[in-house]
Write a protein that holds these residues in place. Structure first.
Motif, PDB file in Angstrom:
ATOM      1  N   VAL A 167      31.738  18.449 -39.953  1.00  0.00           N
ATOM      2  CA  VAL A 167      31.675  17.332 -40.896  1.00  0.00           C
ATOM      3  C   VAL A 167      30.927  16.171 -40.251  1.00  0.00           C
ATOM      4  CG1 VAL A 167      33.014  15.651 -42.223  1.00  0.00           C
ATOM      5  CG2 VAL A 167      33.802  18.017 -42.040  1.00  0.00           C
ATOM      6  N   HIS A 168      30.018  15.586 -41.027  1.00  0.00           N
ATOM      7  CA  HIS A 168      29.285  14.400 -40.586  1.00  0.00           C
ATOM      8  C   HIS A 168      29.521  13.322 -41.639  1.00  0.00           C
ATOM      9  CE1 HIS A 168      27.304  17.036 -37.698  1.00  0.00           C
ATOM     10  NE2 HIS A 168      27.058  17.851 -38.700  1.00  0.00           N
ATOM     11  N   GLY A 169      30.602  12.599 -41.486  1.00  0.00           N
ATOM     12  CA  GLY A 169      31.008  11.630 -42.491  1.00  0.00           C
ATOM     13  C   GLY A 169      30.014  10.520 -42.698  1.00  0.00           C
ATOM     14  N   GLN A 170      29.288  10.144 -41.635  1.00  0.00           N
ATOM     15  CA  GLN A 170      28.328   9.051 -41.749  1.00  0.00           C
ATOM     16  C   GLN A 170      27.264   9.337 -42.802  1.00  0.00           C
ATOM     17  OE1 GLN A 170      26.171   8.321 -38.142  1.00  0.00           O
ATOM     18  NE2 GLN A 170      24.903   6.687 -39.022  1.00  0.00           N
ATOM     19  N   PHE A 171      26.861  10.622 -42.879  1.00  0.00           N
ATOM     20  CA  PHE A 171      25.813  11.002 -43.824  1.00  0.00           C
ATOM     21  C   PHE A 171      26.362  11.762 -45.031  1.00  0.00           C
ATOM     22  CE2 PHE A 171      23.701  10.701 -39.669  1.00  0.00           C
ATOM     23  CZ  PHE A 171      22.753   9.737 -39.967  1.00  0.00           C
ATOM     24  N   GLN A 172      27.687  11.771 -45.191  1.00  0.00           N
ATOM     25  CA  GLN A 172      28.332  12.418 -46.334  1.00  0.00           C
ATOM     26  C   GLN A 172      27.924  13.889 -46.443  1.00  0.00           C
ATOM     27  OE1 GLN A 172      27.739  10.077 -49.873  1.00  0.00           O
ATOM     28  NE2 GLN A 172      27.935   8.152 -48.793  1.00  0.00           N
ATOM     29  N   THR A 173      27.860  14.570 -45.302  1.00  0.00           N
ATOM     30  CA  THR A 173      27.471  15.976 -45.284  1.00  0.00           C
ATOM     31  C   THR A 173      28.489  16.786 -44.498  1.00  0.00           C
ATOM     32  OG1 THR A 173      26.138  15.821 -43.268  1.00  0.00           O
ATOM     33  CG2 THR A 173      25.024  15.369 -45.352  1.00  0.00           C
ATOM     34  N   ALA A 174      28.482  18.068 -44.785  1.00  0.00           N
ATOM     35  CA  ALA A 174      29.303  19.023 -44.028  1.00  0.00           C
ATOM     36  C   ALA A 174      28.538  20.337 -43.976  1.00  0.00           C
ATOM     37  CB  ALA A 174      30.665  19.220 -44.697  1.00  0.00           C
ATOM     38  N   ALA A 175      28.847  21.138 -42.980  1.00  0.00           N
ATOM     39  CA  ALA A 175      28.163  22.423 -42.824  1.00  0.00           C
ATOM     40  C   ALA A 175      29.186  23.515 -42.590  1.00  0.00           C
ATOM     41  CB  ALA A 175      27.170  22.365 -41.663  1.00  0.00           C
ATOM     42  N   LEU A 176      28.961  24.650 -43.232  1.00  0.00           N
ATOM     43  CA  LEU A 176      29.757  25.858 -42.997  1.00  0.00           C
ATOM     44  C   LEU A 176      28.871  26.841 -42.247  1.00  0.00           C
ATOM     45  CD1 LEU A 176      31.585  26.332 -46.417  1.00  0.00           C
ATOM     46  CD2 LEU A 176      32.624  25.688 -44.249  1.00  0.00           C
ATOM     47  N   LEU A 177      29.384  27.365 -41.123  1.00  0.00           N
ATOM     48  CA  LEU A 177      28.602  28.246 -40.280  1.00  0.00           C
ATOM     49  C   LEU A 177      29.293  29.595 -40.136  1.00  0.00           C
ATOM     50  CD1 LEU A 177      28.250  25.152 -39.159  1.00  0.00           C
ATOM     51  CD2 LEU A 177      26.946  26.265 -37.378  1.00  0.00           C
ATOM     52  N   TRP A 178      28.516  30.642 -40.336  1.00  0.00           N
ATOM     53  CA  TRP A 178      28.947  32.003 -40.039  1.00  0.00           C
ATOM     54  C   TRP A 178      28.012  32.526 -38.943  1.00  0.00           C
ATOM     55  CZ3 TRP A 178      29.182  29.945 -44.867  1.00  0.00           C
ATOM     56  CH2 TRP A 178      30.344  30.117 -45.609  1.00  0.00           C
ATOM     57  N   PRO A 179      28.385  32.471 -37.668  1.00  0.00           N
ATOM     58  CA  PRO A 179      27.451  32.856 -36.594  1.00  0.00           C
ATOM     59  C   PRO A 179      26.996  34.305 -36.678  1.00  0.00           C
ATOM     60  CG  PRO A 179      29.348  31.651 -35.725  1.00  0.00           C
ATOM     61  CD  PRO A 179      29.665  31.992 -37.146  1.00  0.00           C
ATOM     62  N   PRO A 206      38.072  31.461 -44.128  1.00  0.00           N
ATOM     63  CA  PRO A 206      38.565  30.926 -42.844  1.00  0.00           C
ATOM     64  C   PRO A 206      37.759  31.381 -41.637  1.00  0.00           C
ATOM     65  CG  PRO A 206      40.030  32.636 -43.715  1.00  0.00           C
ATOM     66  CD  PRO A 206      39.045  32.324 -44.790  1.00  0.00           C
ATOM     67  N   GLU A 207      36.979  32.442 -41.777  1.00  0.00           N
ATOM     68  CA  GLU A 207      36.172  32.906 -40.643  1.00  0.00           C
ATOM     69  C   GLU A 207      34.982  31.993 -40.382  1.00  0.00           C
ATOM     70  OE1 GLU A 207      34.542  34.914 -44.348  1.00  0.00           O
ATOM     71  OE2 GLU A 207      36.490  34.329 -43.508  1.00  0.00           O
ATOM     72  N   SER A 208      34.678  31.096 -41.307  1.00  0.00           N
ATOM     73  CA  SER A 208      33.564  30.168 -41.121  1.00  0.00           C
ATOM     74  C   SER A 208      34.019  28.961 -40.309  1.00  0.00           C
ATOM     75  CB  SER A 208      33.020  29.709 -42.475  1.00  0.00           C
ATOM     76  OG  SER A 208      34.004  28.975 -43.172  1.00  0.00           O
ATOM     77  N   ARG A 209      33.044  28.271 -39.717  1.00  0.00           N
ATOM     78  CA  ARG A 209      33.319  27.057 -38.958  1.00  0.00           C
ATOM     79  C   ARG A 209      32.839  25.857 -39.761  1.00  0.00           C
ATOM     80  NH1 ARG A 209      29.948  27.152 -34.508  1.00  0.00           N
ATOM     81  NH2 ARG A 209      28.820  25.229 -34.970  1.00  0.00           N
ATOM     82  N   LEU A 210      33.656  24.826 -39.827  1.00  0.00           N
ATOM     83  CA  LEU A 210      33.343  23.639 -40.619  1.00  0.00           C
ATOM     84  C   LEU A 210      32.980  22.484 -39.696  1.00  0.00           C
ATOM     85  CD1 LEU A 210      33.282  22.060 -43.327  1.00  0.00           C
ATOM     86  CD2 LEU A 210      35.711  21.594 -42.992  1.00  0.00           C
TER      87      LEU A 210
END
Length: 984
Positions: A560-572, A554-558
């Motif tokens: 989502v880019h649905g157009q390109f079927q991608t998502a990113a998880l970020l831990w700053p 849960p500490e990560s940030r999600l």
């Protein structure tokens, strides 16, 4: 006495290597430590006198000076002669062998154990090298060349066995030049079976037991004889060929008298049973040498033997057969090989539309499904081409498709798939599950898998010297990343597996893993690809996986880019991961509707996902999770390009579709120290010379690839420490034309960029000095000695420089002498530029264009609004300064003129101005820009002046007087005001 020892039951390879050593070391004698192979025995019956052979019993151990062992590295293969290895007076013990997997337990002082097909090859290479260096003519005797050639022929299967190498072929060719007899070689390479072996062959065929496992046939048989039978290896090879078996264990049990070397059992001798087993295998991944090792046997992975005593022969053979079955790898299934989802059309689709779809996706055929998505047939590119040739572009494909099809299930094994393709000459097999089309396996898929199996079995990856890939890339990955990151990847793989997906780590992370030389690999950006379908959710499997991971982290940030079927998880800034970005995408293919457009993406397979990438070195993937965890996917020879240190594109139209790949090619080449592969460079130059990008901009109004995406690539390059080299390479390729057709890196533009770099370096030095002085001034622990030391270092800067330092800490009402009007003011700190270096460099590139293009190009690259404005007003500012700078005779005039311009504008103008103007601007920036009036507004109010518009005029006059050298301290400034602006 110098001895050369052959192993027990010596074969031609051992004999040939021993003879070669005797040529290298004249006077050496050969000892057959325990009999020889039947064909070797027959050969020596005719040719024994031509070689320096000596009986073991004729050797006086005390006279042995050195021992060389050929084709063996274990004591147990030398019989009683192994006792000589412990003699204390030996000068040398040398081992020459090609069995890499054998355990070396000989106290050797010299070893040469290398991966060649025959040990004889190692000796022949020494002979060949000696002959090339010799000043006198060198020639082997025909008998010597022949026996060495026999050694290589027999042990490499005349260069057909898996272990054969180019080195063996070169050695064999040289021996032929030296006079090896082909007639003798032909006689002993393929000897016929003796009458006794022919009887045993019939018995073996009648009693052979076999079993099919994972599509492979395994057979074993036990033969009982009264005595030892020579030539069983020939019998095993013949039996393997006749039965078309993939693996064979041939056992022979017989009685043996301890004291009877002639193998005739004497009545008074103690008798025990002896078991000999010959193993042969054609199955990739099996290792008979390891299988036989517990029983004292050995050899090669595909051909080995053992001899043991006092065991239950049938139980032992069955036990080995069971263990061999465990070695047989589970062949890939159709589910692992297939491409999915399958591009399909309806039977009513026109031939012309089918042709357009083939062109778009680069397929060689299409599946045809009915309204219930059940497979109705397949239509190939050839079928479509013929229909188009006859003018039937509007006809439905159902009239040209092939309806009667061979199909397979997802769990169909590779051997069965291969058999179907060969038997029915089928290029593609649809995969059906519950009547639905779920994938397709092509002939290319099968050939690639077979090739990769052979490469893995040969250990061909070991040839990649600087990025050697171990058997498990997973182990390499796990050892080089943090435990926390490995746990994250493992959790992601388990989630994917539970949903029936395959998860891969792809791209740069795999490339850097293979190139890394350090034990620790700091990955901050990881790309994961999910190969699988995702129910009804249009966002795709990648988004679903990312969402599941975010719940566990849960500490990560999600994002989502649905157009390109991608998502990113970020831990700053995470305590475990640091700064980590994990991009998770659904495996997809892409299509560019026109050159330099944004791609249209669709779900596809991992192979199609890798094919859409820019270069082969970035089209690598590692499978995470079972089955075949850690498998490296290299469809496009990326490993070879890593070894060759070259950047190679995947297809000829790559740069037409996406011109930013030109910049990435340069960036990777310079960053990694690689070269752009010649054909790839040709594609770059052809794409630029075609003028396609500008034509598209004219037709469509815009080319998305030349906008934000191009700016991103320019940023990566211009902010890198290697930007100069990269920019020169772009200039050589004429790739700056992607920014504007008229932009080229000529001498003048390069001069301006170098001047800017000097300016930016000066700014950095000033900032560093300011930071250091601030740290020194704020230190509460500085001693008096420290202060004196610093002052001593600064002494050489001159009294005026010291005066400047004192001025910065002015004490009210302190007295300073008024400097002479001609004395220069102290240097001013370089003004602060709130623009990153890369953007300054980019603005210089754009500013080199004609004035009418600058703003348009900046807007096209979507630079900030202030940057666009600067470039638009640059020409007007340059003209104004060209007119007014020559009129500035005093520092105050220079400051009052130039302070109205933004610092980046001044720098850009100076780069394009004559030296005299550039010197004035530089003097302003480095000496006068940060000089302030000796009094401020509060001082004026304290002196009794009323706030108002006059304050600005008064402060400007004070500044001008200070700049021109007429004011030196506060008292002089107050006196100046009293004279100029007397109060009532």
């Amino acid at each position: 006495m110098d001895l050369v020892l052959c192993h027990t039951t010596a074969d031609f390879d051992a004999l040939g290597a021993a003879v070669g050593l005797c040529v290298l070391r004249p006077g050496s004698r050969i000892v057959l430590t325990g009999g020889c192979h039947p064909t070797v025995r027959d050969f020596l019956a005719l040719h024994r006198d031509e070689y320096p052979l000596i009986e073991r019993r004729s050797v006086n151990p005390q006279q042995i000076r050195s021992i060389s062992i050929v084709d063996a590295s274990g004591r147990d293969r030398l019989g009683k002669a192994a006792e000589w290895l412990d003699l204390p007076h030996l000068n040398e013990i040398a081992v020459f062998d090609h069995h890499l997997q054998a355990d070396l337990d000989i106290p050797a002082t010299v070893t040469q154990i290398e991966a060649v097909g025959a040990s004889t090859t190692l000796i022949v290479e020494k002979l060949k090298n000696q002959a090339e260096k010799s000043d006198t003519p060198f020639r082997l005797l025909p008998s010597e060349a022949t026996v060495m050639a026999l050694g290589i022929h027999v042990d490499t299967g005349s260069l057909t066995f898996e272990g054969a190498t180019a080195r063996d072929a070169i050695a064999l060719a040289w021996l032929m030049e030296q006079g090896a007899s082909l007639g003798v070689i032909a006689e002993y390479v393929e000897p016929g079976l003796s009458p006794q072996l022919q009887d045993l062959l019939r018995e073996a065929l009648n009693n052979l037991r076999s079993e099919t496992l994972h599509g492979y046939s395994i057979a074993w048989v036990l033969l009982s004889t009264e005595a030892y039978v020579p030539g069983l290896s020939s019998l095993a090879s013949r039996l393997l060929d006749l039965t078309e078996t993939d693996a064979l264990l041939l056992g022979n049990v017989y009685n043996f008298g301890e004291n009877d070397n002639s193998r005739n059992i004497a009545p008074e001798s103690p008798v025990s049973n002896r078991l000999t087993i010959i193993g042969r295998s054609r199955i990739e991944g099996t290792n008979l040498s390891e299988l036989f090792k517990p029983f004292g046997g050995g050899g090669h992975a595909r051909a080995a033997s053992l001899a043991t005593r006092d065991v239950d022969p049938l139980l032992t053979l069955n036990q080995l057969a069971d263990e061999l079955k465990t070695q047989i790898p589970h062949p890939p299934t159709a589910r692992e090989l297939m491409s999915s989802p399958v591009r399909s059309i309806r039977p009513e689709t026109s031939v012309g539309e089918a042709h357009r779809i083939l062109l778009r996706y680069g397929h060689s055929g299409l599946s045809v499904v009915d309204a219930g998505d059940r497979l109705a047939g397949i239509i190939s590119r050839r079928d479509i081409d013929i229909a188009l040739h006859h003018g039937f572009s509007h006809a439905p494909v159902k009239g040209y498709m092939t309806p009667q099809l061979k199909t397979i299930a997802p769990d169909t094994l590779l051997p069965e798939i291969e058999s179907l393709m060969v038997t029915y000459d089928i290029g593609r097999l649809p995969v059906l599950e519950n009547g639905q089309l779920v994938g397709i396996v092509t002939r290319t898929d099968v050939l690639r898998e077979l090739h990769q199996q052979k490469a893995r079995d040969r250990g061909s990856n070991a040839e990649l010297s600087y990025c050697a890939v171990p058997e498990s890339v997973e182990q390499l990955l796990r050892s080089r990343i943090s435990p926390e990151l490995w746990q994250l990847l493992s959790i992601a793989a388990n989630i994917a597996q539970n949903r029936g997906w395959q998860l891969y780590i792809v791209g740069g992370a795999v490339r850097d893993l293979l190139l890394a030389t350090d034990d620790t690999l700091a990955l901050t950006d990881i790309d994961l690809v999910v190969d699988g379908k995702c129910g009804s959710d249009d966002s795709g499997a990648g988004v679903e996986l990312a969402s599941s991971l975010q719940k566990l982290y849960p500490e990560s940030r999600l994002d989502v880019h649905g157009q390109f079927q991608t998502a990113a998880l970020l831990w700053p800034k995470d305590s475990a991961f640091g700064s980590l970005w994990v991009d998770i995408a659904t495996a997809r293919t892409e299509f560019y509707p026109y050159p330099a457009a944004n791609p249209e993406v669709e779900a596809s397979s991992i192979r199609q996902d890798l094919y859409r990438r820019d270069f082969t070195i970035n089209a690598l993937a590692v499978r995470l999770g079972v089955p075949r965890s850690g498998e490296l996917l290299d469809f496009f020879c990326g490993l070879l390009d890593l070894e060759s240190k070259q950047i190679r594109v995947l297809h000829a139209n790559s740069f037409i579709e996406d011109p930013t790949r030109i910049y990435r090619a340069v960036r990777f080449a310079v960053r990694l120290g690689f070269e752009i592969e010649p054909q790839t460079e040709g594609y770059i130059r052809n794409a630029l010379a075609s003028g396609i990008y500008y034509r598209i901009q004219g037709e469509n109004g815009r080319a998305p690839a030349l906008e934000t995406r191009l700016k991103s690539e320019l940023k990566y390059i211009l902010q890198a420490p290697y930007w100069k080299v990269a920019l020169q390479m772009l200039g050589d390729l004429q790739a700056l034309r992607c920014i504007h057709p008229s932009l080229e890196l000529d001498r003048e533009l390069w001069r301006q960029l170098r001047l800017l770099d000097r300016c930016l370096n000066g700014r950095r030095r000033k900032k560093e000095e300011g930071r250091r002085k601030k740290e020194e001034g704020s230190s509460a622990t500085d001693s008096v000695t420290d202060v004196k030391d610093r002052r001593k270092k600064e002494k050489g800067r001159g009294e005026k420089e010291e005066g400047r330092g004192k001025k910065e800490q002015t004490i009210p009402n302190s007295q300073f002498p008024i400097p002479d009007a001609q004395s220069p003011m102290p240097n001013s700190p370089f003004p602060i530029i709130n623009i990153p270096d890369w953007q300054m460099r980019l603005e210089v590139l754009i500013a080199y264009l004609a004035p009418e293009y600058r703003g348009k190009v900046a807007a096209n690259l979507q630079l900030p609004a202030d940057s666009i404005k600067r470039l638009e007003v640059l020409e007007a500012g340059k003209n104004q300064l060209a007119e007014n700078l020559p009129k500035c005779e005093l520092p105050s005039q220079l400051v009052l003129l130039l302070r109205n311009y933004e610092l980046p504008v001044l720098i850009a103008i100076s780069l394009q101005s004559p030296r005299s103007a550039r010197r004035q601007i530089w003097e302003y920036l480095t000496r006068w820009a940060n000089v302030e009036p000796p009094l401020n507004g509060n001082d004026l109010k304290a002196l009794g002046y009323k706030p108002g518009p006059g304050f600005k005029r008064m402060l400007d006059d004070l500044l001008a007087a200070k700049l021109d050298g007429y004011l030196g301290d506060r008292a002089a400034a107050i006196s100046f005001l009293a004279q100029r602006y007397p109060q009532a």
